[in-house]
Structures are given as structure tokens and as C-alpha cells.
Design a protein around this motif. Structure first.
Motif, PDB file in Angstrom:
ATOM      1  N   MET A   1       0.844  -1.197   0.000  1.00 20.91           N
ATOM      2  CA  MET A   1       0.000   0.000   0.000  1.00 20.91           C
ATOM      3  C   MET A   1       0.882   1.250   0.000  1.00 20.91           C
ATOM      4  O   MET A   1       1.834   1.359   0.767  1.00 20.91           O
ATOM      5  N   ARG A   2       0.601   2.179  -0.886  1.00 22.55           N
ATOM      6  CA  ARG A   2       1.377   3.405  -0.958  1.00 22.55           C
ATOM      7  C   ARG A   2       1.186   4.239   0.301  1.00 22.55           C
ATOM      8  O   ARG A   2       0.182   4.131   0.990  1.00 22.55           O
ATOM      9  N   LYS A   3       2.182   5.114   0.575  1.00 19.15           N
ATOM     10  CA  LYS A   3       2.141   5.913   1.800  1.00 19.15           C
ATOM     11  C   LYS A   3       0.884   6.770   1.871  1.00 19.15           C
ATOM     12  O   LYS A   3       0.238   6.864   2.919  1.00 19.15           O
ATOM     13  N   GLY A   4       0.513   7.406   0.753  1.00 22.38           N
ATOM     14  CA  GLY A   4      -0.675   8.249   0.750  1.00 22.38           C
ATOM     15  C   GLY A   4      -1.934   7.455   1.057  1.00 22.38           C
ATOM     16  O   GLY A   4      -2.789   7.899   1.824  1.00 22.38           O
ATOM     17  N   GLN A   5      -2.029   6.260   0.464  1.00 20.72           N
ATOM     18  CA  GLN A   5      -3.190   5.415   0.719  1.00 20.72           C
ATOM     19  C   GLN A   5      -3.198   4.931   2.157  1.00 20.72           C
ATOM     20  O   GLN A   5      -4.256   4.847   2.796  1.00 20.72           O
ATOM     21  N   ALA A   6      -2.003   4.637   2.689  1.00 24.49           N
ATOM     22  CA  ALA A   6      -1.909   4.185   4.078  1.00 24.49           C
ATOM     23  C   ALA A   6      -2.362   5.289   5.029  1.00 24.49           C
ATOM     24  O   ALA A   6      -3.053   5.028   6.022  1.00 24.49           O
ATOM     25  N   THR A   7      -1.995   6.531   4.734  1.00 27.27           N
ATOM     26  CA  THR A   7      -2.412   7.654   5.576  1.00 27.27           C
ATOM     27  C   THR A   7      -3.919   7.841   5.510  1.00 27.27           C
ATOM     28  O   THR A   7      -4.577   8.073   6.527  1.00 27.27           O
ATOM     29  N   ARG A   8      -4.472   7.731   4.319  1.00 31.03           N
ATOM     30  CA  ARG A   8      -5.925   7.867   4.151  1.00 31.03           C
ATOM     31  C   ARG A   8      -6.659   6.793   4.966  1.00 31.03           C
ATOM     32  O   ARG A   8      -7.638   7.083   5.654  1.00 31.03           O
ATOM     33  N   GLU A   9      -6.175   5.553   4.880  1.00 29.94           N
ATOM     34  CA  GLU A   9      -6.807   4.468   5.624  1.00 29.94           C
ATOM     35  C   GLU A   9      -6.675   4.684   7.133  1.00 29.94           C
ATOM     36  O   GLU A   9      -7.611   4.394   7.891  1.00 29.94           O
ATOM     37  N   LYS A  10      -5.542   5.200   7.558  1.00 36.24           N
ATOM     38  CA  LYS A  10      -5.345   5.479   8.984  1.00 36.24           C
ATOM     39  C   LYS A  10      -6.334   6.531   9.464  1.00 36.24           C
ATOM     40  O   LYS A  10      -6.936   6.400  10.543  1.00 36.24           O
ATOM     41  N   LEU A  11      -6.512   7.584   8.690  1.00 39.70           N
ATOM     42  CA  LEU A  11      -7.481   8.624   9.033  1.00 39.70           C
ATOM     43  C   LEU A  11      -8.886   8.043   9.137  1.00 39.70           C
ATOM     44  O   LEU A  11      -9.650   8.361  10.058  1.00 39.70           O
ATOM     45  N   MET A  12      -9.217   7.172   8.209  1.00 41.16           N
ATOM     46  CA  MET A  12     -10.545   6.572   8.217  1.00 41.16           C
ATOM     47  C   MET A  12     -10.726   5.627   9.405  1.00 41.16           C
ATOM     48  O   MET A  12     -11.796   5.583  10.022  1.00 41.16           O
ATOM     49  N   ASP A  13      -9.680   4.891   9.748  1.00 39.28           N
ATOM     50  CA  ASP A  13      -9.759   3.994  10.904  1.00 39.28           C
ATOM     51  C   ASP A  13     -10.006   4.787  12.183  1.00 39.28           C
ATOM     52  O   ASP A  13     -10.841   4.414  13.019  1.00 39.28           O
ATOM     53  N   ILE A  14      -9.273   5.872  12.344  1.00 35.98           N
ATOM     54  CA  ILE A  14      -9.421   6.722  13.531  1.00 35.98           C
ATOM     55  C   ILE A  14     -10.810   7.333  13.570  1.00 35.98           C
ATOM     56  O   ILE A  14     -11.488   7.327  14.609  1.00 35.98           O
ATOM     57  N   ALA A  15     -11.243   7.854  12.432  1.00 41.91           N
ATOM     58  CA  ALA A  15     -12.559   8.498  12.362  1.00 41.91           C
ATOM     59  C   ALA A  15     -13.671   7.498  12.624  1.00 41.91           C
ATOM     60  O   ALA A  15     -14.624   7.788  13.361  1.00 41.91           O
ATOM     61  N   GLU A  16     -13.584   6.319  12.041  1.00 37.28           N
ATOM     62  CA  GLU A  16     -14.637   5.317  12.219  1.00 37.28           C
ATOM     63  C   GLU A  16     -14.780   4.919  13.686  1.00 37.28           C
ATOM     64  O   GLU A  16     -15.895   4.828  14.215  1.00 37.28           O
ATOM     65  N   ALA A  17     -13.649   4.692  14.349  1.00 38.80           N
ATOM     66  CA  ALA A  17     -13.694   4.321  15.765  1.00 38.80           C
ATOM     67  C   ALA A  17     -14.350   5.422  16.591  1.00 38.80           C
ATOM     68  O   ALA A  17     -15.165   5.153  17.479  1.00 38.80           O
ATOM     69  N   ILE A  32      -9.055  13.917  15.044  1.00 38.34           N
ATOM     70  CA  ILE A  32      -8.606  12.903  14.090  1.00 38.34           C
ATOM     71  C   ILE A  32      -7.164  13.171  13.671  1.00 38.34           C
ATOM     72  O   ILE A  32      -6.320  12.268  13.675  1.00 38.34           O
ATOM     73  N   ILE A  33      -6.866  14.433  13.321  1.00 33.58           N
ATOM     74  CA  ILE A  33      -5.513  14.732  12.860  1.00 33.58           C
ATOM     75  C   ILE A  33      -4.505  14.662  14.003  1.00 33.58           C
ATOM     76  O   ILE A  33      -3.334  14.327  13.791  1.00 33.58           O
ATOM     77  N   ALA A  34      -4.964  14.939  15.226  1.00 30.97           N
ATOM     78  CA  ALA A  34      -4.057  14.833  16.381  1.00 30.97           C
ATOM     79  C   ALA A  34      -3.637  13.386  16.589  1.00 30.97           C
ATOM     80  O   ALA A  34      -2.454  13.088  16.819  1.00 30.97           O
ATOM     81  N   GLU A  35      -4.604  12.479  16.513  1.00 24.14           N
ATOM     82  CA  GLU A  35      -4.274  11.068  16.708  1.00 24.14           C
ATOM     83  C   GLU A  35      -3.468  10.518  15.543  1.00 24.14           C
ATOM     84  O   GLU A  35      -2.598   9.663  15.719  1.00 24.14           O
ATOM     85  N   ALA A  36      -3.763  11.004  14.339  1.00 27.64           N
ATOM     86  CA  ALA A  36      -3.034  10.540  13.154  1.00 27.64           C
ATOM     87  C   ALA A  36      -1.655  11.184  13.046  1.00 27.64           C
ATOM     88  O   ALA A  36      -0.822  10.736  12.261  1.00 27.64           O
ATOM     89  N   GLU A  37      -1.447  12.263  13.817  1.00 23.38           N
ATOM     90  CA  GLU A  37      -0.174  12.996  13.826  1.00 23.38           C
ATOM     91  C   GLU A  37       0.160  13.553  12.443  1.00 23.38           C
ATOM     92  O   GLU A  37       1.263  13.379  11.919  1.00 23.38           O
ATOM     93  N   ILE A  38      -0.853  14.217  11.850  1.00 16.80           N
ATOM     94  CA  ILE A  38      -0.623  14.918  10.596  1.00 16.80           C
ATOM     95  C   ILE A  38      -1.168  16.336  10.750  1.00 16.80           C
ATOM     96  O   ILE A  38      -1.841  16.657  11.729  1.00 16.80           O
ATOM     97  N   THR A  39      -0.886  17.169   9.777  1.00 19.63           N
ATOM     98  CA  THR A  39      -1.383  18.544   9.812  1.00 19.63           C
ATOM     99  C   THR A  39      -2.796  18.611   9.261  1.00 19.63           C
ATOM    100  O   THR A  39      -3.270  17.671   8.604  1.00 19.63           O
ATOM    101  N   LYS A  40      -3.454  19.744   9.505  1.00 15.35           N
ATOM    102  CA  LYS A  40      -4.807  19.923   8.975  1.00 15.35           C
ATOM    103  C   LYS A  40      -4.770  19.926   7.451  1.00 15.35           C
ATOM    104  O   LYS A  40      -5.680  19.382   6.801  1.00 15.35           O
TER     105      LYS A  40
END
Length: 205
Positions: A1-17, A32-40
Motif C-alpha cells: 500500500m502506498r504511503k498516501g493510501q496508508a495515511t488515508r486508511e489510517k485517518l478513516m480507521d481513527i474516524a470510524e472508531a 482525528i488529525i491529532a491522533e493521526a499525527e498529521i497537519t490539517k
């Protein structure tokens, strides 16, 4: 899985939970972004707004449900050619699958979105309705096939019977989460299994 796709899936996992835990309205982009450790800006690279995130979550949820149901009922049909007995086997397999989840079923986004419908745009509301209709048509097709061979012993509307399958699963998810008793969901599906036998099988069958 590409990095961008992995980040998208991580965001969705956090949001879904978060959405399943406390609802869509109470879930913020900031958490969501705090837990994913990415910027807005990183979040908005993947989703233009919260409704687009909701739509992506629901589309993934529908795909996952389809994969599970396709697998369970295809396996059941391999085990028995008769549509009724295959369906009964499928319900037992589904019950066992759900019972094997260590913390119970995580929840249903379709039901969650229904409770919060006013928070979503029309595209999300339409997709949610389509998901409900999708389940209805999936099970109606099977039940009509069953009824052609085994006339129901009661005067029932077959669409209502198909809806009962969805309602049993969705209601069982809600009850098991509310009571914190994961076994409730599987038990409800087994009761549905018993009802289907009583509805379509005569004693000699």
C-alpha cells in the motif's frame, strides 16, 4: 500500500472508531488529525471536508459488509444446494463469525448515520439509504427463492421478512454494544435462524 493510501486508511480507521463510539457530530477533524499525527492541510489533502470523510467511511463499510456476507453465504451455498437450508447454514456461520470477534462487532455506520442524518449532505444521506435498500434486495432475492419452494406457513410480506434480517443484525449490534454483552448479536441471529425454520419448514421437512 502506498504511503498516501496508508495515511488515508489510517485517518478513516481513527474516524470510524470515534464515530462509532460517540457519534458523527461529536467527532472533530482536530482530534482525528491529532491522533493521526498529521497537519490539517494533510487531512484536507485526502478529504475536502467532513462530509467527504463520512461518504468514504460509508463506502468502505458497505464494501466490507458485502465481502463478509458474500463469503459467508457463498460458503453456505457450497455446503447445501437447497436455498432454505443454505440460508440457514449461512445464518449459523454468520453467528459464529460474529461470536468470534473478541470485543464484539464494532458497530454499524449505517445505523449511526441514520441517527445523525441532519448532519450530512444529500450525497451521504442518499448513500446511506442505498445501503439499507442494498441489504433489503440482497436478502429478498434469497427469500423469494426460498418461498418458491417452501411456501411460508404464515401470511407474510417477503420484503418485510428480508428487512427483518437487516433489523436483527443492526438491532443486535446496538443491543450488544449497549449492554456490553458481545454474545447478544450472535444469539439474535440464531433466533432469526429459528424463525426462518418455523416460517418455511413444515414438520415433515
Amino acid at each position: 500500500m502506498r504511503k498516501g493510501q496508508a495515511t488515508r486508511e489510517k485517518l478513516m480507521d481513527i474516524a470510524e472508531a470515534a464515530v462509532l463510539s460517540k457519534g458523527f457530530g461529536a467527532t472533530s477533524i482536530e482530534e482525528i488529525i491529532a491522533e493521526a499525527e498529521i497537519t490539517k492541510s494533510g487531512f484536507f489533502y485526502h478529504f475536502k471536508d467532513k462530509n467527504e470523510l463520512a461518504r468514504a467511511l460509508l463506502e468502505r463499510h458497505i464494501r466490507n459488509d458485502d465481502t463478509i456476507l458474500d463469503g459467508v453465504f457463498a460458503r453456505a451455498r457450497q455446503l447445501h444446494d437447497d436455498p432454505l437450508h443454505a440460508f440457514l447454514i449461512g445464518l449459523k456461520l454468520l453467528s459464529e463469525l460474529l461470536d468470534d470477534m473478541p470485543n464484539g462487532h464494532p458497530g454499524c455506520l449505517v445505523a449511526t448515520y441514520c441517527y445523525n442524518e441532519r448532519l450530512f449532505d444529500q450525497d451521504v444521506r442518499d448513500l446511506n439509504r442505498q445501503a439499507v435498500v442494498r441489504w433489503r434486495m440482497r436478502f429478498l432475492k434469497v427469500i423469494e427463492e426460498i418461498a418458491a419452494i417452501y411456501p411460508p406457513r404464515l401470511d407474510v410480506n417477503l420484503t418485510d421478512v428480508a428487512d427483518m434480517v437487516s433489523n436483527t443484525v443492526e438491532g443486535g449490534i446496538i443491543m450488544s454494544k449497549t449492554l456490553k454483552e458481545p454474545r447478544v448479536l450472535g444469539a439474535q441471529i440464531l433466533l432469526l435462524h429459528s424463525y426462518m425454520k418455523l416460517l418455511f419448514l413444515t414438520p415433515q421437512n
